[in-house]
Design a protein around this motif. Structure first.
Motif, PDB file in Angstrom:
ATOM      1  N   MET A   1      11.892   4.139   6.472  1.00 60.57           N
ATOM      2  CA  MET A   1      11.536   5.079   7.514  1.00 60.57           C
ATOM      3  C   MET A   1      10.025   5.249   7.598  1.00 60.57           C
ATOM      4  O   MET A   1       9.460   5.142   8.662  1.00 60.57           O
ATOM      5  CB  MET A   1      12.232   6.409   7.242  1.00 60.57           C
ATOM      6  CG  MET A   1      11.870   7.483   8.200  1.00 60.57           C
ATOM      7  SD  MET A   1      12.896   8.929   7.892  1.00 60.57           S
ATOM      8  CE  MET A   1      11.930  10.137   8.685  1.00 60.57           C
ATOM      9  N   TRP A   2       9.384   5.490   6.477  1.00 64.62           N
ATOM     10  CA  TRP A   2       7.957   5.733   6.490  1.00 64.62           C
ATOM     11  C   TRP A   2       7.158   4.455   6.243  1.00 64.62           C
ATOM     12  O   TRP A   2       5.935   4.468   6.309  1.00 64.62           O
ATOM     13  CB  TRP A   2       7.584   6.757   5.414  1.00 64.62           C
ATOM     14  CG  TRP A   2       8.129   8.125   5.711  1.00 64.62           C
ATOM     15  CD1 TRP A   2       9.303   8.637   5.261  1.00 64.62           C
ATOM     16  CD2 TRP A   2       7.551   9.116   6.539  1.00 64.62           C
ATOM     17  NE1 TRP A   2       9.488   9.887   5.742  1.00 64.62           N
ATOM     18  CE2 TRP A   2       8.410  10.221   6.534  1.00 64.62           C
ATOM     19  CE3 TRP A   2       6.390   9.194   7.291  1.00 64.62           C
ATOM     20  CZ2 TRP A   2       8.150  11.385   7.253  1.00 64.62           C
ATOM     21  CZ3 TRP A   2       6.125  10.358   7.987  1.00 64.62           C
ATOM     22  CH2 TRP A   2       6.995  11.424   7.964  1.00 64.62           C
ATOM     23  N   GLY A   3       7.829   3.379   5.886  1.00 65.48           N
ATOM     24  CA  GLY A   3       7.123   2.117   5.664  1.00 65.48           C
ATOM     25  C   GLY A   3       6.500   2.003   4.279  1.00 65.48           C
ATOM     26  O   GLY A   3       5.625   1.177   4.061  1.00 65.48           O
ATOM     27  N   PHE A   4       6.940   2.846   3.344  1.00 63.01           N
ATOM     28  CA  PHE A   4       6.382   2.803   1.998  1.00 63.01           C
ATOM     29  C   PHE A   4       6.837   1.586   1.202  1.00 63.01           C
ATOM     30  O   PHE A   4       6.202   1.221   0.224  1.00 63.01           O
ATOM     31  CB  PHE A   4       6.708   4.083   1.231  1.00 63.01           C
ATOM     32  CG  PHE A   4       5.998   5.296   1.769  1.00 63.01           C
ATOM     33  CD1 PHE A   4       4.626   5.294   1.962  1.00 63.01           C
ATOM     34  CD2 PHE A   4       6.711   6.435   2.081  1.00 63.01           C
ATOM     35  CE1 PHE A   4       3.972   6.412   2.455  1.00 63.01           C
ATOM     36  CE2 PHE A   4       6.066   7.563   2.564  1.00 63.01           C
ATOM     37  CZ  PHE A   4       4.692   7.552   2.761  1.00 63.01           C
ATOM     38  N   ASP A   5       7.941   0.977   1.628  1.00 55.64           N
ATOM     39  CA  ASP A   5       8.420  -0.207   0.921  1.00 55.64           C
ATOM     40  C   ASP A   5       7.395  -1.329   0.968  1.00 55.64           C
ATOM     41  O   ASP A   5       7.191  -2.041  -0.015  1.00 55.64           O
ATOM     42  CB  ASP A   5       9.753  -0.690   1.501  1.00 55.64           C
ATOM     43  CG  ASP A   5      10.906   0.242   1.168  1.00 55.64           C
ATOM     44  OD1 ASP A   5      10.789   1.006   0.192  1.00 55.64           O
ATOM     45  OD2 ASP A   5      11.923   0.201   1.885  1.00 55.64           O
ATOM     46  N   ASP A   6       6.744  -1.487   2.114  1.00 56.92           N
ATOM     47  CA  ASP A   6       5.707  -2.523   2.236  1.00 56.92           C
ATOM     48  C   ASP A   6       4.530  -2.234   1.309  1.00 56.92           C
ATOM     49  O   ASP A   6       3.998  -3.137   0.670  1.00 56.92           O
ATOM     50  CB  ASP A   6       5.192  -2.622   3.682  1.00 56.92           C
ATOM     51  CG  ASP A   6       6.243  -3.183   4.630  1.00 56.92           C
ATOM     52  OD1 ASP A   6       7.186  -3.837   4.138  1.00 56.92           O
ATOM     53  OD2 ASP A   6       6.103  -2.973   5.852  1.00 56.92           O
ATOM     54  N   ILE A   7       4.141  -0.981   1.244  1.00 63.58           N
ATOM     55  CA  ILE A   7       3.023  -0.598   0.376  1.00 63.58           C
ATOM     56  C   ILE A   7       3.401  -0.823  -1.082  1.00 63.58           C
ATOM     57  O   ILE A   7       2.620  -1.369  -1.865  1.00 63.58           O
ATOM     58  CB  ILE A   7       2.630   0.879   0.617  1.00 63.58           C
ATOM     59  CG1 ILE A   7       2.081   1.044   2.034  1.00 63.58           C
ATOM     60  CG2 ILE A   7       1.626   1.350  -0.420  1.00 63.58           C
ATOM     61  CD1 ILE A   7       1.870   2.482   2.459  1.00 63.58           C
ATOM     62  N   ARG A   8       4.618  -0.441  -1.449  1.00 67.89           N
ATOM     63  CA  ARG A   8       5.091  -0.638  -2.817  1.00 67.89           C
ATOM     64  C   ARG A   8       5.089  -2.123  -3.178  1.00 67.89           C
ATOM     65  O   ARG A   8       4.635  -2.506  -4.256  1.00 67.89           O
ATOM     66  CB  ARG A   8       6.496  -0.062  -2.979  1.00 67.89           C
ATOM     67  CG  ARG A   8       7.028  -0.144  -4.388  1.00 67.89           C
ATOM     68  CD  ARG A   8       8.463   0.420  -4.459  1.00 67.89           C
ATOM     69  NE  ARG A   8       8.927   0.628  -5.788  1.00 67.89           N
ATOM     70  CZ  ARG A   8       9.294  -0.318  -6.645  1.00 67.89           C
ATOM     71  NH1 ARG A   8       9.224  -1.569  -6.289  1.00 67.89           N
ATOM     72  NH2 ARG A   8       9.721  -0.021  -7.855  1.00 67.89           N
ATOM     73  N   GLU A   9       5.580  -2.960  -2.282  1.00 65.71           N
ATOM     74  CA  GLU A   9       5.604  -4.401  -2.537  1.00 65.71           C
ATOM     75  C   GLU A   9       4.200  -4.957  -2.753  1.00 65.71           C
ATOM     76  O   GLU A   9       3.986  -5.798  -3.628  1.00 65.71           O
ATOM     77  CB  GLU A   9       6.292  -5.138  -1.389  1.00 65.71           C
ATOM     78  CG  GLU A   9       7.797  -4.961  -1.367  1.00 65.71           C
ATOM     79  CD  GLU A   9       8.435  -5.636  -0.172  1.00 65.71           C
ATOM     80  OE1 GLU A   9       7.877  -6.635   0.328  1.00 65.71           O
ATOM     81  OE2 GLU A   9       9.496  -5.165   0.256  1.00 65.71           O
ATOM     82  N   LYS A  10       3.248  -4.488  -1.964  1.00 66.50           N
ATOM     83  CA  LYS A  10       1.863  -4.956  -2.119  1.00 66.50           C
ATOM     84  C   LYS A  10       1.264  -4.505  -3.454  1.00 66.50           C
ATOM     85  O   LYS A  10       0.547  -5.258  -4.107  1.00 66.50           O
ATOM     86  CB  LYS A  10       1.011  -4.486  -0.947  1.00 66.50           C
ATOM     87  CG  LYS A  10       1.346  -5.206   0.334  1.00 66.50           C
ATOM     88  CD  LYS A  10       0.523  -4.728   1.499  1.00 66.50           C
ATOM     89  CE  LYS A  10       0.976  -5.476   2.755  1.00 66.50           C
ATOM     90  NZ  LYS A  10       0.275  -5.058   3.934  1.00 66.50           N
ATOM     91  N   ILE A  11       1.571  -3.295  -3.843  1.00 62.70           N
ATOM     92  CA  ILE A  11       1.082  -2.792  -5.129  1.00 62.70           C
ATOM     93  C   ILE A  11       1.687  -3.592  -6.270  1.00 62.70           C
ATOM     94  O   ILE A  11       0.981  -4.004  -7.203  1.00 62.70           O
ATOM     95  CB  ILE A  11       1.379  -1.284  -5.284  1.00 62.70           C
ATOM     96  CG1 ILE A  11       0.537  -0.480  -4.297  1.00 62.70           C
ATOM     97  CG2 ILE A  11       1.142  -0.823  -6.719  1.00 62.70           C
ATOM     98  CD1 ILE A  11       0.918   0.983  -4.188  1.00 62.70           C
ATOM     99  N   VAL A  12       2.991  -3.846  -6.214  1.00 63.23           N
ATOM    100  CA  VAL A  12       3.669  -4.622  -7.255  1.00 63.23           C
ATOM    101  C   VAL A  12       3.071  -6.024  -7.326  1.00 63.23           C
ATOM    102  O   VAL A  12       2.832  -6.559  -8.410  1.00 63.23           O
ATOM    103  CB  VAL A  12       5.198  -4.664  -7.023  1.00 63.23           C
ATOM    104  CG1 VAL A  12       5.865  -5.685  -7.923  1.00 63.23           C
ATOM    105  CG2 VAL A  12       5.799  -3.278  -7.238  1.00 63.23           C
ATOM    106  N   GLU A  13       2.796  -6.643  -6.176  1.00 62.83           N
ATOM    107  CA  GLU A  13       2.167  -7.973  -6.154  1.00 62.83           C
ATOM    108  C   GLU A  13       0.817  -7.956  -6.855  1.00 62.83           C
ATOM    109  O   GLU A  13       0.491  -8.885  -7.599  1.00 62.83           O
ATOM    110  CB  GLU A  13       1.976  -8.452  -4.712  1.00 62.83           C
ATOM    111  CG  GLU A  13       3.228  -8.940  -4.034  1.00 62.83           C
ATOM    112  CD  GLU A  13       2.976  -9.325  -2.578  1.00 62.83           C
ATOM    113  OE1 GLU A  13       1.810  -9.620  -2.214  1.00 62.83           O
ATOM    114  OE2 GLU A  13       3.948  -9.310  -1.801  1.00 62.83           O
TER     115      GLU A  13
END
Length: 136
Positions: A1-13
């Motif tokens: 909903m908020w698009g935090f999954d993309d941010i989380r994936e980038k941080i994990v990378e």
């Protein structure tokens, strides 16, 4: 909903690039706290394959169940030392001990740390079979 999954994936990378240099216990803690399973078992592989066992402080951090699970995996990976056979000759003379065969698992030196020459896949397989070392 908020698009935090993309941010989380980038941080994990980004963290993936440096996490292997971090202390294994810190990696386990970060894995559990951040819910990143791919950091979890490789940290246990490092603990199980290194020459030295867990320190008292490390065992306390891991807790009894996880520490004993690490011990069981380490013991399984270690070569079983063979004892020379000594037989007695006539008149109380000792025969020479039989030479021991080298273990199929040999210690190798890797940089500054000593590790067993066991595949990471074999260690990882044993770790994943330990109930106490499952990712939750």
């Amino acid at each position: 909903m908020w698009g935090f999954d993309d941010i989380r994936e980038k941080i994990v990378e980004q963290v993936d690039k440096i996490i292997s240099a971090v202390d294994p216990l810190d990696r386990i803690g970060a894995s559990l706290k951040c819910q990143v399973e791919k950091w979890f078992h490789p940290a246990y592989v490092v603990l199980c394959k290194r020459e030295t066992g867990l320190s008292d402080a490390e065992a306390e951090r891991l807790g009894l169940r996880r520490s004993t699970a690490v011990w069981r995996v380490r013991e399984f990976l270690r070569p079983v030392p063979t004892q020379p056979q000594v037989s007695f000759g006539g008149f109380g003379a000792f025969n020479q001990p039989q030479p021991t065969l080298p273990s199929p698992v040999q210690l190798i030196r890797s940089g500054n740390s000593n590790v067993l020459n066991v595949s990471d896949a074999k260690a990882l397989d044993l770790i994943k079979k330990e109930e106490a070392l499952k990712f939750c």
